[in-house]
Enzyme design. Structure first.
Site, PDB file in Angstrom:
ATOM      1  N   HIS A  37     -15.497 -25.806 -21.376  1.00  0.00           N
ATOM      2  CA  HIS A  37     -16.705 -26.336 -20.715  1.00  0.00           C
ATOM      3  C   HIS A  37     -17.352 -27.433 -21.541  1.00  0.00           C
ATOM      4  O   HIS A  37     -17.479 -27.334 -22.757  1.00  0.00           O
ATOM      5  CB  HIS A  37     -17.691 -25.235 -20.337  1.00  0.00           C
ATOM      6  CG  HIS A  37     -18.251 -24.441 -21.472  1.00  0.00           C
ATOM      7  ND1 HIS A  37     -19.351 -24.841 -22.187  1.00  0.00           N
ATOM      8  CD2 HIS A  37     -17.850 -23.265 -22.015  1.00  0.00           C
ATOM      9  CE1 HIS A  37     -19.628 -23.928 -23.097  1.00  0.00           C
ATOM     10  NE2 HIS A  37     -18.733 -22.975 -23.036  1.00  0.00           N
ATOM     11  N   GLU A  70     -21.205 -24.295 -17.699  1.00  0.00           N
ATOM     12  CA  GLU A  70     -20.818 -22.900 -17.935  1.00  0.00           C
ATOM     13  C   GLU A  70     -21.985 -22.095 -18.490  1.00  0.00           C
ATOM     14  O   GLU A  70     -22.209 -20.959 -18.089  1.00  0.00           O
ATOM     15  CB  GLU A  70     -19.632 -22.836 -18.910  1.00  0.00           C
ATOM     16  CG  GLU A  70     -19.004 -21.454 -19.030  1.00  0.00           C
ATOM     17  CD  GLU A  70     -19.616 -20.584 -20.130  1.00  0.00           C
ATOM     18  OE1 GLU A  70     -19.244 -19.406 -20.208  1.00  0.00           O
ATOM     19  OE2 GLU A  70     -20.476 -21.072 -20.898  1.00  0.00           O
TER      20      GLU A  70
END
Lengths: 464, 464
Positions: B287, B333
């Site tokens: 992420h 995320e």
């Protein structure tokens, strides 16, 4: 963020789920699983290795054989083990070499057109000093073979600059270290044979930085002794670049290191007597001496505190070993191995029965398993215990090098065992001023002591 | 010193020596061994993950969703992959939450007898601010259950102090993180239900230090929103001690964090078309967003640079994948998983055929293996490749959690795979100002990218 794992990674469940050969699972028992779980719980909740290491590195620091710090470390080891309430703690006298770095250690590159550069250098252990300033041209080689092939006049009166890097392609960094080590160990002796005035050696490191890495070098018995210095990897790259543009440049080296008379020192030994077979001995150790540049944290304060911790873990968990377990803090691994030789010699003199010896001298990083030197049958027997260590990520048991201090025992034991941990960061700091306490992670260190204690427990219970 | 290993640890030799089930060795071929060796050689000699990470962490730094840094990271990811000469690089639009810490963040303990102490705190992600200074007494609990059992008058008008430490006995630190996480995620919401004015939460860390660890928290849809702050582990221990002596002490908290309108952002995607089955997709990702306190180095700059590196390694080694391989830098995320949800949603909309998805979001430490979410037959098939990764120390393949960003794909893939690396140091720095580039070791990081590329290569060749 990172979300939790659901690995079935703990307890016997995991043991039965492993992909290990059936032979192994047959060997494993719930009792052993629970005993090993107790060892890890004690280490992870109350481990003492880290605080012991904090003292050794912070209050005593670097401790080269023959130095006052080495003697302080001997007393620290004795007192610390005495406080643990072991069955026996004693010192084993041994004479050690005494080499001193001295105050002066510097190198200057002087270009033939006046350009200058200071190099980060340190004397290699055992080197003679320069006796004032030593100025000469430089010839770069990649190997001892390349040096041997050079015509004498290309080498005479110059510094030989050994610049072969460690091979980055080995996953196991110890292999790369071994392959590049000949330059450091024999570079000066070979250079002197060809009429060189000194040796400049690229540091044994896979990192690109400014730390010079010291380490042992040797002279030939009757050969000329010329000074040997290590350059940081960045410094070696710079010098190599400068030489391409200006092959006539000179290096001016000044080092005040010297060899002093041998000194009396000691191995420090603590033991728990075996409950059933007290005459059968399992030794675990690390080396108490270190190089002088840093604090000797990963090399090898961690191995010493982990070895002492193995005894503490066996006591604290009430898992009294059936065979005698000894922690040995060896003196003088770095520049003589006198402690290791003395320990093996005394074992013979006293007619002791040594079953196994284990050493931790690869740093205090996350455990991976053990490297075993033994006959195939003994290796296979030890490998049947792999499933018991797999839940702890320490189940890589393979034939391999054990440890420098225990090798002298080889003819007297069934197995020599090297504690094997993550090797990626070790050589970045090895033998440098950067080998300090802050590079050690508490959990990684304590997990190592626990995995050593687990294997020692199994050997003490089942024998070899 | 450390002497070289002689582990037969490289190449096919090792594969044949392993203790893996025979089923596995039958699967391994010399071609695959050599291909994987090529991947590791390229990564260890010329890996780019480390220098890419140096730029992302040093030039952009922390990059929380909605921040200017997050947008810079999107452009950096796009440009960096475009320079790699992939078959396709594109952005996938996604709306993300935008929370801002603001300038004020402090906490003072005031003893009832005037004694004072400053606590190291940080707002938990998503928390409301204090709207000036918020002063109240403190009630300490170890769990949500303990809170629920307390009479309302014990809680009303106070701060609830959640002080349950992570369990140090788990070797896998992710397990301990998962077990202690409910306090951080739901502490404030549960405290508010009982009339508390705020929540103080012990940082999720196994280290004893002064860094507060942020991380996501959530309020109930229609519940009262009270501020939530994390205390460093040392701060939590101090506050707990003070409360024992002085239960009437108060804490004065001031935080200026706030929620802003949602912002447009992007997942960044690069791909190499499969040579034989271009319609079958293997995704690998990390992420791109991170918390704002540090540089988002191990969480999750490492996962992003490793995922891009997998594509580079396949190109540089000429191992063109038979199936399409995509690197996905997921946005958001940390506080929403909007990017992961969008990617899965679009895969469905576009009718894409996804074979497998892999994520690296546990730091860039030494690889251990992979955690697999798949049906038992698929897990077994992947496990037959273990021997090929064993020479590289990355052969622990077991069922387990994969990754937060790829989980939304679960119903659309044969296997979700989580890259598994050493977990001992991760939570010491996780979500703190200490998650910086200097905590990452070059070789550990590059080895991770290589092991990911090796497994991706095998899946792209053999399918699932």
């Amino acid at each position: 963020m990172r979300t939790p794992f659901f690995r079935r990674a703990l307890g016997l469940a995991a043991v039965l789920l492993t992909t290990a050969p059936l032979a192994a699972t047959a060997q494993t028992t719930t009792t052993d699983s629970l005993a090993i779980r107790k060892i890890y719980d004690e280490a992870l909740a109350h481990g003492q290795s880290y605080e012991n290491l904090r003292y050794l590195t912070g209050q005593i620091g670097g401790r080269l054989s023959g130095s006052p710090q080495a003697e302080q470390a001997v007393q620290w080891g004795r007192v610390t083990m005495e406080k643990m309430g072991l069955d026996r703690v004693y010192l084993q006298e041994v004479m050690v070499p005494h080499w001193e770095r001295g105050a002066k250690e510097k190198a200057q590159v002087k270009g033939s057109k006046g350009k200058g550069l200071t190099l980060n250098v340190c004397a290699l252990g055992g080197s003679v000093g320069t006796n004032g300033k030593l100025k000469a041209q430089v010839i770069e080689v990649q190997s001892l073979q390349e040096l041997a092939a050079l015509p004498a006049d290309k080498v005479k009166g110059k510094f030989v600059f050994f610049n072969r890097p460690m091979n980055p392609l080995h996953v196991e960094t110890g292999r790369a270290y071994g392959e590049a080590g000949d330059q450091r160990r024999s570079g000066a002796a070979e250079a002197a044979k060809r009429g060189a005035v000194g040796a400049l050696v690229r540091s044994l490191s896979l990192a690109h930085d400014d730390f010079p890495h010291t380490g042992m070098m040797r002279y030939d018995e009757n050969g000329t002794k010329v000074p040997a210095a290590a350059l940081s990897t960045n410094g070696a790259d710079e010098l190599s670049q400068l030489l391409k543009a200006d092959s006539d440049l000179t290096v001016e080296l000044e080092m005040s290191c010297r060899q002093l008379p041998e000194t009396k020192s000691y191995n420090v030994i603590g033991e728990i007597k075996g409950s059933k077979y007290p005459a059968e001995i399992i030794s675990i150790g690390g080396h108490l001496d270190s190089w002088d540049l840093g604090q000797g944290a990963h090399d090898d304060g961690t191995g010493c505190t982990q070895s002492m911790e193995v005894l503490r873990l066996l006591k604290a968990t009430g898992l009294r070993p059936e065979r005698t377990v000894r922690a040995v803090l060896f003196m003088n691994e770095e520049n003589g191995v006198r402690g290791g030789n003395k320990y093996a010699e005394q074992a013979k003199v006293l007619g002791e029965k040594h079953l196994a010896a284990m050493e931790s001298d690869g740093g205090g990083f996350t455990p991976r398993g053990f490297n075993i030197e033994a006959d195939p049958a003994t290796v296979r027997k030890i490998q049947t215990w792999q499933p018991l260590l797999r839940p702890y990520g320490s189940a890589e048991f393979q034939p391999g090098h054990s440890g420098t201090d225990i090798e002298p025992l080889k003819s007297q034991v069934k197995a020599l065992i090297g504690f094997d941990c993550d090797s990626q960061r070790y050589f970045d700091i090895h033998h440098t001023a950067a080998d300090t306490f802050d590079k050690v992670n508490r959990r990684e260190l304590e997990l190592g002591g626990a995995s050593m204690a687990a294997l020692v427990y199994l050997i003490s219970k089942y024998g070899l």
